[in-house]
Design an enzyme around this catalytic site. Structure first.
Site, PDB file in Angstrom:
ATOM      1  N   HIS A  16       0.868  -1.194   0.000  1.00 48.60           N
ATOM      2  CA  HIS A  16       0.000   0.000   0.000  1.00 48.60           C
ATOM      3  C   HIS A  16       0.895   1.231   0.000  1.00 48.60           C
ATOM      4  O   HIS A  16       1.292   1.725   1.041  1.00 48.60           O
ATOM      5  CB  HIS A  16      -0.917  -0.027   1.230  1.00 48.60           C
ATOM      6  CG  HIS A  16      -1.962   1.049   1.249  1.00 48.60           C
ATOM      7  ND1 HIS A  16      -3.186   0.870   1.846  1.00 48.60           N
ATOM      8  CD2 HIS A  16      -1.972   2.309   0.748  1.00 48.60           C
ATOM      9  CE1 HIS A  16      -3.896   1.994   1.722  1.00 48.60           C
ATOM     10  NE2 HIS A  16      -3.161   2.879   1.056  1.00 48.60           N
ATOM     11  N   HIS A  18       1.470   4.857  -2.378  1.00 52.20           N
ATOM     12  CA  HIS A  18       1.147   5.748  -3.496  1.00 52.20           C
ATOM     13  C   HIS A  18       2.441   6.430  -3.931  1.00 52.20           C
ATOM     14  O   HIS A  18       3.048   7.147  -3.130  1.00 52.20           O
ATOM     15  CB  HIS A  18       0.131   6.797  -3.056  1.00 52.20           C
ATOM     16  CG  HIS A  18      -1.158   6.203  -2.579  1.00 52.20           C
ATOM     17  ND1 HIS A  18      -2.224   5.988  -3.421  1.00 52.20           N
ATOM     18  CD2 HIS A  18      -1.538   5.745  -1.360  1.00 52.20           C
ATOM     19  CE1 HIS A  18      -3.218   5.434  -2.738  1.00 52.20           C
ATOM     20  NE2 HIS A  18      -2.820   5.275  -1.476  1.00 52.20           N
ATOM     21  N   HIS A 196      -9.470   0.976  -1.667  1.00 52.06           N
ATOM     22  CA  HIS A 196      -9.443   1.604  -0.350  1.00 52.06           C
ATOM     23  C   HIS A 196     -10.872   1.554   0.191  1.00 52.06           C
ATOM     24  O   HIS A 196     -11.802   1.996  -0.494  1.00 52.06           O
ATOM     25  CB  HIS A 196      -9.031   3.076  -0.457  1.00 52.06           C
ATOM     26  CG  HIS A 196      -7.576   3.297  -0.708  1.00 52.06           C
ATOM     27  ND1 HIS A 196      -6.888   2.662  -1.710  1.00 52.06           N
ATOM     28  CD2 HIS A 196      -6.683   4.113  -0.080  1.00 52.06           C
ATOM     29  CE1 HIS A 196      -5.625   3.076  -1.696  1.00 52.06           C
ATOM     30  NE2 HIS A 196      -5.464   3.949  -0.714  1.00 52.06           N
ATOM     31  N   GLU A 199     -11.429   3.150   5.768  1.00 54.33           N
ATOM     32  CA  GLU A 199     -10.423   3.984   6.451  1.00 54.33           C
ATOM     33  C   GLU A 199     -11.202   5.019   7.253  1.00 54.33           C
ATOM     34  O   GLU A 199     -11.255   4.982   8.465  1.00 54.33           O
ATOM     35  CB  GLU A 199      -9.508   4.661   5.417  1.00 54.33           C
ATOM     36  CG  GLU A 199      -8.493   5.609   6.033  1.00 54.33           C
ATOM     37  CD  GLU A 199      -7.753   6.457   5.000  1.00 54.33           C
ATOM     38  OE1 GLU A 199      -6.735   7.059   5.395  1.00 54.33           O
ATOM     39  OE2 GLU A 199      -8.167   6.541   3.834  1.00 54.33           O
ATOM     40  N   ASP A 277       1.792   3.893   2.903  1.00 59.75           N
ATOM     41  CA  ASP A 277       0.768   4.756   2.298  1.00 59.75           C
ATOM     42  C   ASP A 277       1.380   5.918   1.517  1.00 59.75           C
ATOM     43  O   ASP A 277       1.701   5.788   0.339  1.00 59.75           O
ATOM     44  CB  ASP A 277      -0.202   5.238   3.383  1.00 59.75           C
ATOM     45  CG  ASP A 277      -1.554   5.682   2.833  1.00 59.75           C
ATOM     46  OD1 ASP A 277      -1.755   5.612   1.610  1.00 59.75           O
ATOM     47  OD2 ASP A 277      -2.424   6.091   3.631  1.00 59.75           O
ATOM     48  N   ASP A 278       1.547   7.078   2.167  1.00 59.70           N
ATOM     49  CA  ASP A 278       2.150   8.269   1.552  1.00 59.70           C
ATOM     50  C   ASP A 278       3.273   8.736   2.483  1.00 59.70           C
ATOM     51  O   ASP A 278       3.125   9.726   3.211  1.00 59.70           O
ATOM     52  CB  ASP A 278       1.107   9.378   1.401  1.00 59.70           C
ATOM     53  CG  ASP A 278      -0.043   8.949   0.511  1.00 59.70           C
ATOM     54  OD1 ASP A 278       0.096   9.032  -0.722  1.00 59.70           O
ATOM     55  OD2 ASP A 278      -1.084   8.508   1.043  1.00 59.70           O
TER      56      ASP A 278
END
Length: 329
Positions: A16, A18, A196, A199, A277-278
C-alpha cells in the site's frame, strides 16, 4: 536480536504505497525549480507545517498541489527511483505501487509519460538489486465513473506494465458502488482489483468493495471491527487488509498509535499487513511504521513475524515466490 533489528533485517513486501505520496519536500522544490512550477510554499519548513492534517480531505489538497511539479518522464523516474532506494534501505524486496493517472492526465501530462517514468525506475531496480514489483493504477473516487472508464481505456495500451486497478482519494461520500461498472470492465480486461475501503468510511463500504467490485484485497479496512459478520467474512475468505499505522494517526483516524486497533485485528486472525501509504507526508517508510506500531502496541516478536509473513502472503507474487520469501523470515 532485538525486535527493532529483526524488523530492519528481515525481508518484507509493501502493498500500500502511493508513488506520488513519496514526494519528499526537498524533492518537491527541486522539481518545482526544474519545471518552473509555482508552489504555495516558500521553503521546506512551510511544507512541513502544511503537513499537519485534520483529515483525509485536508491531506489530499496538499497531495494534489505537490503532484503538480511532476511533469516529465524523468520526474516520474526520479520520484520512483528515490522510493526504490528506500525499499533497498528498509529491506523491502517486493513492492506493489499505486499511481494516480487522473491526477496527471487532467493537468495535460500524457498517460504514457507517467507510466513510462515509473516503470523504467522499477525495471532498473529489479535489474540492479532484484526488487520485484507490480504496478496498480488507482481511480480517483471523487471523480465520476465515466472519467474512470476513459482512463481505463488509456491503460489498455500499457497492460503489460499495469497489473491491477484500485480505488483511492476522498472516501467519505464516495462509496464503492459508484464504480461497479468500471470495476466490472477492468476485471473483463484481466486487471486484478483492490480498493481503499473502511479507512474513514463505514464497514458497509468494505462490503461493497467485496461484493460489488470483487476486490482481492482491502486497502486500510480498519473500520471492519465494527461489524462482526464482516470480520468473519474477511477471516474465512482470507482477504488481506493493507493497514498504514502512521497514516492513520496523521489523518486522525486514531488519536495516537497506542489507540490503533491493529493488535485487535491480529487477535481476530485477520490477514493484516503494515505499509507506509504516503510516507513523505505521513512521516515514515515501512520500517518506521513497523517499529513504531510494535512499540506503541507492545507487539510480540511472533506478532511482528506474522505481519512480515502476511506481507508476502497478501502480495500478488506467485505462490512459489511467496513461499521462498516466507522461508527467510
Amino acid at each position: 536480536m532485538s525486535i527493532v533489528e529483526f524488523i530492519k533485517k528481515k525481508p518484507k513486501a509493501e502493498l500500500h504505497l502511493h508513488i506520488e505520496g513519496t514526494l519528499e519536500p526537498e524533492h518537491m522544490f527541486v522539481l518545482a525549480k526544474r519545471n518552473n512550477i509555482q508552489i504555495p510554499f516558500n521553503n521546506i519548513s512551510d511544507v512541513k507545517k502544511a503537513y499537519n492534517f485534520s483529515n483525509l480531505e485536508s491531506f489530499l489538497k496538499i497531495y494534489y498541489e505537490g503532484s503538480k511539479v511532476l511533469v516529465k518522464e524523468q520526474d516520474f523516474f526520479d520520484l520512483t527511483w528515490a522510493y526504490v532506494l528506500k525499499c533497498k534501505e528498509d529491506n523491502v524486496v517486493h513492492t506493489e505501487v499505486f499511481f494516480d493517472p487522473q491526477t496527471h492526465v487532467y493537468r495535460g501530462i500524457s498517460f504514457d509519460t507517467v507510466i513510462s517514468g515509473i516503470y523504467r525506475a522499477l525495471k532498473k531496480a529489479n535489474k540492479e538489486f532484484g526488487l520485484s514489483f507490480k504496478i496498480i493504477m488507482c481511480f480517483l473516487r471523487h471523480l465520476d465513473q465515466e472519467s474512470g472508464l476513459e482512463i481505463l481505456n488509456q491503460a489498455l495500451a500499457h497492460k503489460d506494465k499495469i497489473f491491477g486497478v484500485g480505488l483511492d482519494s476522498s472516501e467519505t461520500g464516495n462509496p464503492p458502488r459508484k464504480f461497479e461498472k468500471l470495476f466490472k470492465k477492468a476485471i473483463e480486461k484481466d486487471f486484478i482489483t483492490v480498493a481503499h475501503a473502511g479507512e474513514e468510511g463505514p464497514p458497509e463500504y468494505i462490503w461493497e468493495a467485496l461484493n460489488l467490485l470483487n476486490v482481492k484485497r482491502i486497502d486500510h479496512g480498519v473500520q471492519c471491527l465494527h461489524d462482526e459478520k464482516l470480520v468473519k467474512k474477511l477471516c474465512n475468505n482470507q482477504i488481506p487488509l493493507t493497514v498504514c499505522p502512521l497514516s492513520n494517526i496523521k489523518l486522525r483516524v486514531f488519536k495516537k498509535l497506542e489507540e490503533h486497533n491493529l493488535k485487535k485485528m491480529l487477535d481476530k486472525k485477520l490477514i493484516v499487513t503494515v505499509n507506509s501509504d504516503d510516507p513523505a507526508y505521513f512521516g515514515g517508510y515501512v520500517n518506521k511504521n513497523l517499529i513504531e506500531i510494535q512499540a506503541a502496541l507492545n507487539l510480540s516478536a511472533n506478532e511482528v513475524k506474522t505481519l512480515l509473513i502476511n506481507s508476502f502472503k497478501s502480495s500478488f507474487l506467485k505462490e512459489e515466490e511467496k513461499k521462498e520469501w516466507i522461508s527467510k523470515i
